[in-house]
Design a protein around this motif. Structure first.
Motif, PDB file in Angstrom:
ATOM      1  N   ILE A   1      -5.376   6.715   5.904  1.00  0.00           N
ATOM      2  CA  ILE A   1      -5.962   5.493   5.358  1.00  0.00           C
ATOM      3  C   ILE A   1      -5.563   4.249   6.134  1.00  0.00           C
TER       4      ILE A   1
ATOM      5  N   VAL B   1       0.825  -1.212   0.000  1.00  0.00           N
ATOM      6  CA  VAL B   1       0.000   0.000   0.000  1.00  0.00           C
ATOM      7  C   VAL B   1       0.862   1.266   0.000  1.00  0.00           C
TER       8      VAL B   1
ATOM      9  N   THR C   1      -1.013  11.060   4.411  1.00  0.00           N
ATOM     10  CA  THR C   1      -1.928  10.219   3.624  1.00  0.00           C
ATOM     11  C   THR C   1      -2.005   8.813   4.202  1.00  0.00           C
ATOM     12  N   LEU C   2      -0.849   8.244   4.532  1.00  0.00           N
ATOM     13  CA  LEU C   2      -0.833   6.901   5.098  1.00  0.00           C
ATOM     14  C   LEU C   2      -1.543   6.855   6.446  1.00  0.00           C
TER      15      LEU C   2
ATOM     16  N   VAL D   1       0.437   4.036  -2.878  1.00  0.00           N
ATOM     17  CA  VAL D   1      -0.157   5.325  -2.506  1.00  0.00           C
ATOM     18  C   VAL D   1       0.884   6.428  -2.472  1.00  0.00           C
TER      19      VAL D   1
ATOM     20  N   ILE E   1      -7.059   0.310   5.789  1.00  0.00           N
ATOM     21  CA  ILE E   1      -6.184  -0.638   5.104  1.00  0.00           C
ATOM     22  C   ILE E   1      -5.851  -1.820   6.017  1.00  0.00           C
TER      23      ILE E   1
END
Length: 218
Positions: A47, A33, A43-44, A37, A51
């Motif tokens: 999400i 991921v 951002t990580l 991404v 995830i």
């Protein structure tokens, strides 16, 4: 009952496809991921709850077809159905064995994989708590789906199609617990709803799965 649990655990480790495969898949999700991404931490972090829960759900899904398939193939399921142990108890024990082989290792490994997805510090406790509460529901629901498809050759795809819609509420509330916990918001409502789903699944689905097995064995 204890002997049946020990037997299923031994079969799971000998046959493969449980403990190691689930963890390997979970690790691959956590590694791939960020590559897809991008390495942006914000951002990580945003999400990561979803995830991690999706990865755990799919990892549990990998070994569902083995819950009853091996016993059906060698005739053990017929013996279990006519044994003094209630078939509902057999289903519950097999779901417990599946959780011990897949759900529990995933729960314990999740914090390590959360680091790869830059999960915020406050979210780690709630990640473990949500998986500990929610993954038993995944195993019991999966046992119900496996009971519906037992005896069907190459029924793995059908099993996935049957089970995935039933997994959606657990996924939603599990990810919501982690997301709220990571931001410091209240987690009591989604956590209680998640616990309610697990309690309802454990209370009702072994009976439904046992009825499905009886129909398939006729």
């Amino acid at each position: 009952m204890t002997a049946l649990l020990i037997r299923d655990l031994r079969l799971a480790f000998r046959a493969g496809g449980g403990f190691g495969l689930g963890l390997a898949f979970f690790l691959l999700v956590a590694v791939l991921v960020p590559l897809g991404v991008g390495p942006e931490g914000a951002t990580l972090a945003r999400i990561a709850p979803g995830i991690l829960w999706v990865g755990a759900l799919l990892a549990c899904l990998l070994s569902l077809d083995r819950i009853f398939a091996l016993d059906f193939e060698d005739g053990s399921l017929d013996l279990l159905a006519t044994s003094p142990i209630p078939l509902e108890g057999v289903v519950a024990i097999k779901a417990l064995a599946h959780w011990l082989v897949t759900g529990l290792p995933l729960t314990l490994a999740a914090p390590v994989l959360g680091v790869l997805l830059n999960l915020p510090g406050p979210g780690y406790l709630w990640l473990v708590a949500s998986l500990a509460v929610g993954t038993p529901a995944l195993s019991v629901i999966g046992a119900f789906g496996a009971a519906l498809t037992v005896g069907i050759k190459r029924g793995g795809l059908l099993l996935s199609l049957l089970v995935l819609p039933l997994y959606v509420p657990t996924l939603i509330f599990g990810a919501e617990v982690v997301k709220r916990g990571a931001t410091g918001a209240g987690v009591s409502v989604p956590l209680l709803l998640l616990a309610g789903i697990t309690a309802g699944a454990v209370a009702l689905l072994p009976f439904a799965a046992a009825a499905a097995i009886r129909v398939n064995l006729r």
